[in-house]
Design a protein around this motif. Structure first.
Motif, mmCIF file in Angstrom:
data_model
loop_
_atom_site.group_PDB
_atom_site.id
_atom_site.type_symbol
_atom_site.label_atom_id
_atom_site.label_comp_id
_atom_site.label_asym_id
_atom_site.label_seq_id
_atom_site.Cartn_x
_atom_site.Cartn_y
_atom_site.Cartn_z
ATOM 1 N N TRP A 44 -12.069 1.520 -2.236
ATOM 2 C CA TRP A 44 -11.087 0.620 -2.932
ATOM 3 C C TRP A 44 -10.758 1.108 -4.321
ATOM 4 N N HIS A 46 -8.943 -0.407 -7.841
ATOM 5 C CA HIS A 46 -8.340 -1.518 -8.669
ATOM 6 C C HIS A 46 -7.537 -0.993 -9.767
ATOM 7 N N GLU A 49 -0.443 -1.760 -11.913
ATOM 8 C CA GLU A 49 0.944 -2.022 -10.987
ATOM 9 C C GLU A 49 1.478 -0.722 -11.133
ATOM 10 N N ALA A 52 -0.631 2.488 -9.584
ATOM 11 C CA ALA A 52 -0.561 2.296 -8.009
ATOM 12 C C ALA A 52 0.946 2.812 -7.585
ATOM 13 N N ARG A 70 -1.504 -0.314 0.063
ATOM 14 C CA ARG A 70 -1.532 -1.084 -0.943
ATOM 15 C C ARG A 70 -1.804 -2.403 -0.603
ATOM 16 N N TYR A 71 -2.764 -3.095 -1.156
ATOM 17 C CA TYR A 71 -2.989 -4.514 -0.846
ATOM 18 C C TYR A 71 -3.052 -5.310 -2.148
ATOM 19 N N GLU A 72 -3.278 -6.536 -2.191
ATOM 20 C CA GLU A 72 -3.582 -7.299 -3.600
ATOM 21 C C GLU A 72 -4.862 -8.198 -3.269
ATOM 22 N N ASP A 73 -5.547 -8.201 -4.238
ATOM 23 C CA ASP A 73 -6.677 -9.477 -4.099
ATOM 24 C C ASP A 73 -6.269 -10.808 -4.553
ATOM 25 N N SER A 75 -6.363 -12.650 -6.783
ATOM 26 C CA SER A 75 -5.525 -12.861 -7.961
ATOM 27 C C SER A 75 -4.453 -12.378 -8.323
ATOM 28 N N HIS A 77 -3.783 -8.989 -8.063
ATOM 29 C CA HIS A 77 -4.036 -7.868 -8.733
ATOM 30 C C HIS A 77 -3.808 -6.719 -7.528
ATOM 31 N N VAL A 79 -4.517 -3.513 -5.320
ATOM 32 C CA VAL A 79 -5.871 -2.803 -5.015
ATOM 33 C C VAL A 79 -5.380 -1.784 -3.746
#
Length: 148
Positions: A44, A46, A49, A52, A70-73, A75, A77, A79
């Motif tokens: 993973w 971090h 934007e 990424a 692509r993912y988001e945590d 909060s 952001h 990942v």
């Protein structure tokens, strides 16, 4: 189009351009002579934007498909999940995968917590299907005749 994953020793090496890719374990073994293919690994990253987007755009139509996701945590952001064939020196012993953490102990349900089952079963909102009494004048086809 099937997924192609980079063949690398580390996450950093897997994200470099020009790395060899393989679609299957047997293909990865044939493309990595002198190394042992340990497993399909996921790491993973971090990233901001802009980085990424640049990493995903660099993959291109000709590059491996699916090894970057692509993912988001929680909060919001970005990942990036990177999947690759992990190769190791054949002389090193295989490392066991770390055991998953034990499940958290079940806490007693508090009065404030709401559970989906409570919506249906606590207050009797679901009703069981009640069978209607049969009409005594109805012809019963499967009744045994008297005297038999």
């Amino acid at each position: 189009m099937s997924l192609a994953y980079p063949i690398a020793r580390s996450l950093e090496e897997a994200t470099q351009p020009g790395v060899k890719t393989a679609r299957s374990l047997s293909e990865a073994v044939s493309l990595a002579p002198g190394y042992r293919v340990e497993r399909l690994e996921t790491g993973w990253l971090h990233l901001p934007e802009a980085e990424a987007i640049a990493m995903l755009a660099a993959q291109g139509a000709d590059g491996p498909a699916g090894h970057l996701q692509r993912y988001e945590d929680t909060s919001g952001h970005v990942v990036i999940a990177v999947s690759w064939w992990l190769i190791v020196d054949p002389k090193s012993p295989p490392k066991p995968r770390p055991a998953p953490p034990p499940p958290p102990e079940a806490a007693s349900p508090s009065a404030e917590s709401d559970h989906t089952d409570d919506l249906y079963f606590r207050r009797g909102r679901t009703k069981t299907k009640r069978r209607k009494a049969s009409d005594p004048n109805q012809l019963d086809l499967f009744k045994t005749p008297k005297g038999a």
